[in-house]
Design an enzyme around this catalytic site. Structure first.
Site, PDB file in Angstrom:
ATOM      1  N   GLY A  94      44.680  23.089  72.124  1.00 20.09           N
ATOM      2  CA  GLY A  94      45.671  24.150  72.017  1.00 20.09           C
ATOM      3  C   GLY A  94      44.994  25.444  71.622  1.00 20.09           C
ATOM      4  N   GLN A 114      44.220  33.889  68.100  1.00 20.02           N
ATOM      5  CA  GLN A 114      42.852  33.363  67.982  1.00 20.02           C
ATOM      6  C   GLN A 114      41.867  34.111  68.886  1.00 20.02           C
ATOM      7  OE1 GLN A 114      44.230  28.998  68.364  1.00 20.02           O
ATOM      8  NE2 GLN A 114      42.391  28.878  67.108  1.00 20.02           N
ATOM      9  N   CYS A 129      40.563  23.031  63.869  1.00 19.62           N
ATOM     10  CA  CYS A 129      41.023  24.249  64.541  1.00 19.62           C
ATOM     11  C   CYS A 129      39.814  24.992  65.084  1.00 19.62           C
ATOM     12  CB  CYS A 129      41.773  25.119  63.530  1.00 19.62           C
ATOM     13  SG  CYS A 129      42.318  26.705  64.172  1.00 19.62           S
ATOM     14  N   LEU A 130      39.927  25.531  66.286  1.00 23.19           N
ATOM     15  CA  LEU A 130      38.802  26.273  66.875  1.00 23.19           C
ATOM     16  C   LEU A 130      38.417  27.489  66.027  1.00 23.19           C
ATOM     17  CD1 LEU A 130      39.787  26.217  70.667  1.00 23.19           C
ATOM     18  CD2 LEU A 130      38.110  24.770  69.502  1.00 23.19           C
ATOM     19  N   HIS A 169      51.085  23.169  65.128  1.00 20.36           N
ATOM     20  CA  HIS A 169      49.846  23.841  64.698  1.00 20.36           C
ATOM     21  C   HIS A 169      49.727  25.234  65.339  1.00 20.36           C
ATOM     22  CE1 HIS A 169      45.276  23.706  63.925  1.00 20.36           C
ATOM     23  NE2 HIS A 169      45.430  24.738  64.731  1.00 20.36           N
ATOM     24  N   GLU A 170      49.939  25.285  66.653  1.00 26.26           N
ATOM     25  CA  GLU A 170      49.755  26.560  67.365  1.00 26.26           C
ATOM     26  C   GLU A 170      50.836  27.579  67.008  1.00 26.26           C
ATOM     27  OE1 GLU A 170      46.954  26.935  68.624  1.00 26.26           O
ATOM     28  OE2 GLU A 170      46.409  24.824  68.773  1.00 26.26           O
ATOM     29  N   HIS A 179      50.051  29.492  63.962  1.00 28.92           N
ATOM     30  CA  HIS A 179      49.121  30.616  64.151  1.00 28.92           C
ATOM     31  C   HIS A 179      49.863  31.938  64.388  1.00 28.92           C
ATOM     32  CE1 HIS A 179      45.025  29.077  64.197  1.00 28.92           C
ATOM     33  NE2 HIS A 179      45.350  28.085  64.990  1.00 28.92           N
TER      34      HIS A 179
END
Ligand code: ZN
Length: 150
Positions: A46, A51, A88-89, A130-131, A134
Site C-alpha cells: 500500500g 508518502q 511501513c515504507l 494503515h494507509e 497516513h
C-alpha cells in the site's frame, strides 16, 4: 508513469493532514499511476500520497489480489480487530504489533470521480486502515501495542 521518492519518518509532511481531492483530471491519473509504480518498485502492499510528498487524500493498495485505488477514502465502520506485526515504507527497518480491523466499510471516489461504497476484509482491511491513517498524519508507530516494538 514514473517512480517517485518515498519520504521517511522525520519529514514533517508525513505528519500533515492531507486535502480532499476535488478535481479528477489527468494530473490525478498520473499521480495514481506513479503511486502504483512506486508501491510495486518498493514491494509494498500500500502507499498513501503524502508518502511521496503529495498532501492529497489518495491511497493505492495491492494485497496480492490486484491494484486498487481509493480517493477520499472514509472508513464508515470498522470491526473484528486483531493484532499483527506491520511495517511501513516510510519507517524503514522497524516493525511492530498494531491492532487493526479485519473488516472495514468504506466510501471513496474512483479516478473518474464516481462515488463508491464497499466492504473489505482480512489483510486488505488492515492495509486500508494503515494507509488511511497516513492521510491524517498518523503512522503505525503511533499505535504500537505495549512492549512489542522490534
Ligand atoms: Zn505506511
Amino acid at each position: 508513469m514514473a517512480k517517485r521518492t518515498v519520504i521517511i519518518e522525520g519529514d514533517e509532511q508525513l505528519r500533515k493532514k492531507s486535502r480532499t481531492v476535488t478535481v479528477f483530471d489527468d494530473k490525478l491519473a498520473v499521480l495514481l499511476d506513479d503511486m502504483a509504480d512506486t508501491m510495486y518498485a518498493k514491494q509494498g502492499v500500500g502507499l498513501a500520497a503524502p508518502q511521496i510528498s503529495i498532501l492529497k487524500r489518495v491511497i493505492v493498495t495491492d494485497d496480492g489480489s490486484g491494484l486498487k485505488e481509493f480517493i477520499n477514502p472514509v472508513i464508515d465502520s470498522q470491526s473484528d480487530y486483531s493484532v499483527m506485526t506491520e511495517g511501513c515504507l516510510s519507517v524503514p527497518k522497524r516493525w511492530g504489533d498494531v491492532s487493526r480491523p479485519n473488516k472495514v466499510e468504506i466510501e471513496y471516489d474512483d479516478r473518474n470521480g464516481e462515488h463508491h461504497k464497499a466492504t473489505f476484509e482480512g489483510f486488505e482491511a488492515r492495509i486500508i486502515s494503515h494507509e488511511t491513517d497516513h492521510l491524517d498524519g498518523i503512522l503505525f508507530i503511533d499505535k504500537l501495542e505495549p512492549e512489542t516494538e522490534q
